[in-house]
Design a protein around this motif. Structure first.
Motif, mmCIF file in Angstrom:
data_model
loop_
_atom_site.group_PDB
_atom_site.id
_atom_site.type_symbol
_atom_site.label_atom_id
_atom_site.label_comp_id
_atom_site.label_asym_id
_atom_site.label_seq_id
_atom_site.Cartn_x
_atom_site.Cartn_y
_atom_site.Cartn_z
ATOM 1 N N ALA A 48 0.738 -1.222 -0.009
ATOM 2 C CA ALA A 48 0.044 0.044 0.076
ATOM 3 C C ALA A 48 0.685 1.231 -0.110
ATOM 4 O O ALA A 48 0.591 2.174 -1.056
ATOM 5 C CB ALA A 48 -0.964 -0.117 1.214
ATOM 6 N N VAL A 49 1.912 1.312 0.838
ATOM 7 C CA VAL A 49 2.748 2.417 1.021
ATOM 8 C C VAL A 49 3.613 2.692 -0.360
ATOM 9 O O VAL A 49 3.576 3.788 -0.837
ATOM 10 C CB VAL A 49 3.708 2.303 2.275
ATOM 11 N N PRO A 50 4.269 1.537 -0.914
ATOM 12 C CA PRO A 50 4.872 1.733 -2.194
ATOM 13 C C PRO A 50 3.868 2.214 -3.152
ATOM 14 O O PRO A 50 4.198 2.891 -4.097
ATOM 15 C CB PRO A 50 5.521 0.178 -2.497
ATOM 16 N N ILE A 51 2.748 1.658 -3.404
ATOM 17 C CA ILE A 51 1.798 2.219 -4.381
ATOM 18 C C ILE A 51 1.313 3.663 -4.207
ATOM 19 O O ILE A 51 1.192 4.446 -4.999
ATOM 20 C CB ILE A 51 0.568 1.086 -4.352
ATOM 21 N N GLY A 52 1.102 4.047 -2.846
ATOM 22 C CA GLY A 52 0.996 5.369 -2.849
ATOM 23 C C GLY A 52 2.053 6.329 -3.227
ATOM 24 O O GLY A 52 1.791 7.236 -3.992
ATOM 25 N N LEU A 53 3.135 5.945 -3.042
ATOM 26 C CA LEU A 53 4.472 6.557 -3.482
ATOM 27 C C LEU A 53 4.675 6.535 -4.946
ATOM 28 O O LEU A 53 4.847 7.542 -5.521
ATOM 29 C CB LEU A 53 5.621 6.012 -3.063
ATOM 30 N N LEU A 54 3.921 5.555 -5.603
ATOM 31 C CA LEU A 54 4.070 5.325 -7.027
ATOM 32 C C LEU A 54 3.037 6.474 -7.588
ATOM 33 O O LEU A 54 3.368 6.916 -8.533
ATOM 34 C CB LEU A 54 3.676 3.956 -7.274
ATOM 35 N N VAL A 55 1.946 6.593 -6.894
ATOM 36 C CA VAL A 55 0.882 7.554 -7.367
ATOM 37 C C VAL A 55 1.437 8.926 -7.354
ATOM 38 O O VAL A 55 1.608 9.678 -8.299
ATOM 39 C CB VAL A 55 -0.228 7.392 -6.605
ATOM 40 N N VAL B 242 4.143 -4.452 -8.551
ATOM 41 C CA VAL B 242 5.119 -4.655 -7.050
ATOM 42 C C VAL B 242 6.551 -4.529 -7.118
ATOM 43 O O VAL B 242 7.080 -3.627 -6.442
ATOM 44 C CB VAL B 242 4.815 -6.168 -6.651
ATOM 45 N N GLY B 243 7.165 -4.717 -8.325
ATOM 46 C CA GLY B 243 8.480 -4.639 -8.571
ATOM 47 C C GLY B 243 8.962 -3.003 -8.516
ATOM 48 O O GLY B 243 9.676 -2.673 -7.865
ATOM 49 N N VAL B 244 8.087 -2.259 -9.482
ATOM 50 C CA VAL B 244 8.478 -0.977 -9.510
ATOM 51 C C VAL B 244 8.136 0.005 -8.237
ATOM 52 O O VAL B 244 8.955 0.739 -8.006
ATOM 53 C CB VAL B 244 8.057 -0.253 -10.915
ATOM 54 N N SER B 245 7.189 -0.489 -7.461
ATOM 55 C CA SER B 245 6.700 0.327 -6.565
ATOM 56 C C SER B 245 7.785 -0.018 -5.226
ATOM 57 O O SER B 245 8.046 1.173 -4.581
ATOM 58 C CB SER B 245 5.123 0.336 -6.161
#
Lengths: 313, 271
Positions: A53-60, B117-120
């Motif tokens: 969740a946190v990485p995807i937030g950061l990705l956004v 999943v990898g890039v994030s």
């Protein structure tokens, strides 16, 4: 009891209150299913939130930033999404990826259904042997399964060299590899078990007395299949379609090995932005755009197929 | 049985055999050509040799990659299965508010393309300065293994009588003792199945490792790096054949464990 009071107590008393607190907590823990449930699932939830969740937030967030040569400009803009919408290459590749995966899903499910039906209804003994036979190739390296198709379809590959050896052809066939067809064939092979197993499970679950009832009430085999068996196996078909569609849209290995320039897919574009092109924000925007597209299509698909099943049944 | 029904069955049986051939033939080309003397993967086969298997023993980068892959796969499968034991218990034994939401969240990694999943994770680890290597691949793999482990263990836990746990609690055992003396032995085949499945998922995973492994190359990333060099392909094929044999043994072994589990638990539990 407040933490301050606890800290101020003497050692003995604090041990006692700690014990009291512990047993009260223990009793509460045993009484409330909610507390037990949340406590037991908390570590797993934490991992998913921290590592997804946190990485995807950061990705956004990243997708709204822009690459400024070596630095990243952190002003929020829609520039990356504008770029994706403007350049036809991105839209073409998006449409192609969705098209390829859609065809792969359709083909894999159609091919897998009769086999799943056979194992669920016709095989009476040694079902397990069949299931192990079906799954065995999928325990080998995914990379090598895809690569196997490259050596089969290649210009100097198995088919061409085999046919030339047998004297069927003089010139190698060049249309076999490096096109969307090769990608579809390879993916349909690589993901077969993911279609067979869910469909098999849902067919296996069907109460056989329902089928007998349909026959007793005068349904022929085809009508019985269409009115009873097929609708009841829909959950398996839907699960199979989702489990194949979502990962194949984002597949990197297959388009890179067998796709050629005309078989490039989204994952290749994303990977380029994170390596050669070194434009992480644009890569992030591409990732988000593809994730949203895939999720929307998957949701629509589930909704439509559920409606359709209700109509038949 | 009517003639039509018998005919249908006959068609399906031949179809099933054809389908199995479609599944196996491409994969079996790998071991076939791994015994070919020529470095070109083409017919006719020039002669039979074991020399490519010999090159496997000498390649140090391969050994290093194998070591990394084993370390990552063992760690992530143990982590994912441990987390899943508790989570699966929460989802099968209790009913509470927010349970479905919570289950939905932990199952999310299953319905996301792995490249996302990898890039994030790449962006996150880069931003917080944790760096890349074995540890970052372990994080990614534990995440994608978790839903599979939970699914396996949930189906195992739904299969046995919860009265057994309640009896233990009523007889005065605490929740911890009950877990170790009643629950764990009953779900043990599920735990083993989960460990094997998640080990295989991690051992085979490419794209996340490709983004996150940096210099700690895993076996799939190593294989990927070799595919570009035609002269190294026979060695890759020999490696593929070894992986094939090893996985076959693993699958048969796990099936054997699962069956023993069924027999041992007895009809009282498996009604």
């Amino acid at each position: 009891m407040s933490g301050g009071a606890l800290a101020g107590d003497t050692a003995g008393a604090s041990a006692q209150t700690a014990d009291g607190w512990r047993s009260r907590w223990g009793r509460l823990y045993l009484q409330s299913e909610g507390i037990r449930g949340w406590c037991l699932s908390a570590p797993a939830l934490f991992v998913v939130i921290a590592a997804l969740a946190v990485p995807i937030g950061l990705l956004v967030l990243f997708s709204f930033w822009t690459q400024d040569y070596v630095d990243i400009d952190t002003t929020l803009t829609l520039n990356n999404y504008q770029t994706i919408a403007d350049r036809t290459i991105y839209l073409t590749v998006f449409a192609r990826s969705v098209g390829i995966s859609g065809l792969v899903t359709l083909l894999t499910v159609l091919l897998a259904y009769p086999l799943a039906y056979y194992v669920a209804f016709d095989v009476t003994r040694h079902k397990m042997v069949w299931l192990v036979l079906i799954t065995l190739p999928f325990w080998t390296s995914y990379l090598l399964r895809v690569f196997a198709w490259k050596i089969i379809l290649g210009y100097d590959g198995v088919i061409n060299s085999g046919l030339a050896w047998l004297g069927v052809i003089d010139e190698p066939l060049s249309f076999l590899l490096y096109n969307p067809f090769a990608v579809i064939l390879t993916l349909a092979h690589a993901w077969a078990a993911f279609a067979i197993l869910p469909i098999y499970v849902s067919l296996e679950k069907i109460d056989r007395s329902l089928l007998e009832a349909a026959t007793d009430l005068g349904d022929g085999p085809l009508r019985r299949f269409w009115r009873v068996t097929f609708p009841l196996s829909m959950p398996g078909v839907i699960a199979a379609a989702i489990v194949i569609f979502i990962p194949t849209v984002g597949d990197y290995v297959t388009p890179t090995l067998v796709g050629g320039p005309s078989g490039l897919m989204i994952a290749n574009l994303i990977q380029t932005q994170f390596s050669k092109a070194n434009d992480w924000p644009l890569g992030a925007a591409l990732s988000i755009a593809s994730m949203v597209t895939v999720t929307l299509i998957a949701c629509l698909f589930v909704w439509f197929s559920k409606r359709a099943t209700e109509k038949i049944a | 049985m009517s003639t039509i029904a018998r005919q249908g069955r006959g068609y399906r049986a031949s179809y099933a055999v054809l389908y199995l051939a479609f599944l196996y033939v491409p994969v079996l080309f790998l071991p076939l050509f791994s015994f070919n003397q020529s470095i070109y993967i083409a017919f006719p086969i020039e002669g039979w040799t074991f020399k490519w298997y010999g090159t496997l023993l000498e390649n140090e980068r391969l050994h290093e990659a194998l070591g990394n892959s084993l370390e990552i796969a063992i760690t992530s499968s143990v982590l994912a299965t441990t987390l899943a034991i508790f989570a699966a218990k929460a989802y099968t034994r209790y009913r509470y508010r927010g349970q479905r939401l919570s289950l939905g969240v932990v199952m999310l990694p299953m319905v996301l393309p792995e490249i996302i999943v990898g890039v994030s994770l790449l962006i996150l680890l880069n931003q917080i300065g944790l760096g890349l290597g074995t540890h970052s691949v372990i994080i990614g793999h534990t995440l994608i293994c978790l839903p599979f482990a939970i699914a396996v263990l949930m189906s195992r836990m739904e299969g046995f009588d919860r009265n057994l746990e309640e009896a233990s609690l009523d007889l005065g055992e605490g929740p911890v003792t009950t877990f170790f003396r009643v629950t764990l032995p009953l779900i043990l085949p599920g735990v083993v199945a989960s460990l094997l499945l998640t080990f295989t998922i991690s051992f085979d995973e490419f794209i996340i490792a490709f983004f996150l492994s940096a210099t700690d190359t895993t076996l799939p990333v190593f294989i990927w790096s070799q595919l570009r060099f035609p002269q190294r392909l026979p060695t890759v094929l020999a490696l593929g054949a070894c992986i094939l044999v090893f996985s076959a043994i693993l699958v048969v072994f796990s099936e054997w464990i699962r069956r023993r589990g069924h027999v041992k638990a007895g009809p009282g539990v498996w009604n």
